[in-house]
Design a protein around this motif. Sequence first.
Motif, short mmCIF file in Angstrom:
data_model
loop_
_atom_site.label_atom_id
_atom_site.label_comp_id
_atom_site.label_asym_id
_atom_site.label_seq_id
_atom_site.Cartn_x
_atom_site.Cartn_y
_atom_site.Cartn_z
N CYS A 30 37.41 34.88 -16.22
CA CYS A 30 36.92 33.77 -15.40
C CYS A 30 37.98 33.36 -14.38
CB CYS A 30 36.55 32.58 -16.28
SG CYS A 30 37.93 31.90 -17.19
N PRO A 31 37.54 32.90 -13.22
CA PRO A 31 38.48 32.48 -12.18
C PRO A 31 39.39 31.32 -12.61
CG PRO A 31 36.33 32.84 -11.23
CD PRO A 31 36.17 32.91 -12.72
N SER A 32 38.95 30.51 -13.56
CA SER A 32 39.80 29.40 -14.01
C SER A 32 41.04 29.91 -14.75
CB SER A 32 39.01 28.43 -14.89
OG SER A 32 38.60 29.06 -16.07
N CYS A 33 41.00 31.17 -15.19
CA CYS A 33 42.17 31.78 -15.83
C CYS A 33 43.34 31.82 -14.86
CB CYS A 33 41.86 33.20 -16.29
SG CYS A 33 40.57 33.33 -17.53
N ILE A 34 43.04 32.04 -13.58
CA ILE A 34 44.08 32.12 -12.56
C ILE A 34 44.86 30.81 -12.51
CG2 ILE A 34 44.50 32.29 -10.07
CD1 ILE A 34 41.96 34.06 -9.95
N LYS A 35 44.16 29.72 -12.41
CA LYS A 35 44.82 28.41 -12.33
C LYS A 35 45.61 28.11 -13.60
CE LYS A 35 41.97 26.13 -8.94
NZ LYS A 35 42.83 26.35 -7.82
N LYS A 36 45.07 28.47 -14.74
CA LYS A 36 45.73 28.23 -16.02
C LYS A 36 47.07 28.97 -16.08
CE LYS A 36 44.68 28.68 -20.96
NZ LYS A 36 43.65 29.15 -21.93
N ILE A 37 47.06 30.24 -15.70
CA ILE A 37 48.29 31.04 -15.73
C ILE A 37 49.28 30.53 -14.69
CG2 ILE A 37 49.26 33.33 -15.33
CD1 ILE A 37 46.54 34.45 -16.40
N GLU A 38 48.82 30.35 -13.46
CA GLU A 38 49.72 29.92 -12.38
C GLU A 38 50.34 28.56 -12.68
OE1 GLU A 38 47.36 30.18 -8.81
OE2 GLU A 38 47.86 32.29 -8.53
N LYS A 39 49.54 27.62 -13.12
CA LYS A 39 50.02 26.26 -13.39
C LYS A 39 51.08 26.27 -14.49
CE LYS A 39 48.22 21.72 -14.69
NZ LYS A 39 47.01 20.97 -15.06
N THR A 40 50.83 27.01 -15.56
CA THR A 40 51.76 27.03 -16.69
C THR A 40 53.06 27.73 -16.32
OG1 THR A 40 49.89 27.01 -18.22
CG2 THR A 40 52.03 27.66 -19.11
N LEU A 41 52.98 28.89 -15.68
CA LEU A 41 54.19 29.61 -15.31
C LEU A 41 55.02 28.87 -14.26
CD1 LEU A 41 52.99 33.33 -15.24
CD2 LEU A 41 54.54 32.28 -16.89
N ASN A 42 54.34 28.22 -13.31
CA ASN A 42 55.07 27.47 -12.28
C ASN A 42 55.86 26.30 -12.85
OD1 ASN A 42 54.81 28.69 -9.68
ND2 ASN A 42 52.64 28.20 -9.72
N VAL A 96 61.15 29.79 -12.40
CA VAL A 96 60.03 30.50 -11.76
C VAL A 96 59.90 29.98 -10.33
CG1 VAL A 96 57.54 30.89 -11.76
CG2 VAL A 96 58.82 30.96 -13.92
N LYS A 97 59.93 30.91 -9.39
CA LYS A 97 59.86 30.54 -7.97
C LYS A 97 58.47 30.73 -7.38
CE LYS A 97 64.20 29.67 -8.01
NZ LYS A 97 64.58 28.31 -8.32
N GLU A 98 57.74 31.76 -7.86
CA GLU A 98 56.41 32.03 -7.30
C GLU A 98 55.59 32.80 -8.32
OE1 GLU A 98 54.36 34.39 -3.53
OE2 GLU A 98 56.52 34.44 -3.77
N VAL A 99 54.31 32.46 -8.39
CA VAL A 99 53.36 33.15 -9.28
C VAL A 99 52.12 33.51 -8.47
CG1 VAL A 99 51.95 33.01 -11.36
CG2 VAL A 99 54.15 31.81 -11.27
#
Length: 75
Positions: free
Chosen positions: A13-25, A30-33
């Motif tokens: 699901c596209p919401s997976c993108i936000k979940k991963i990016e938000k947590t790693l950032n 971490v400078k960029e995801v």
Amino acid sequence: MKTAKFQLEELTCPSCIKKIEKTLNRQQGVKEVKVLFHSSKVKVCYDERAVTLKELSTTIEELGFSILATKIVNE
């Protein structure tokens, strides 16, 4: 600075993108995801003095995503 590329199992699901990016950032060092939904890849630019590759992998796995392969790239 180092760049790691993670190949994940298929993102469902596209919401997976936000979940991963938000947590790693939020992780120190971490400078960029960048998450590529259709290819299920995650690219992370990070300061290896502040965060390890293992810590990044663990974070992704704790979110419920399986890592199929990891590659360090020199850019």
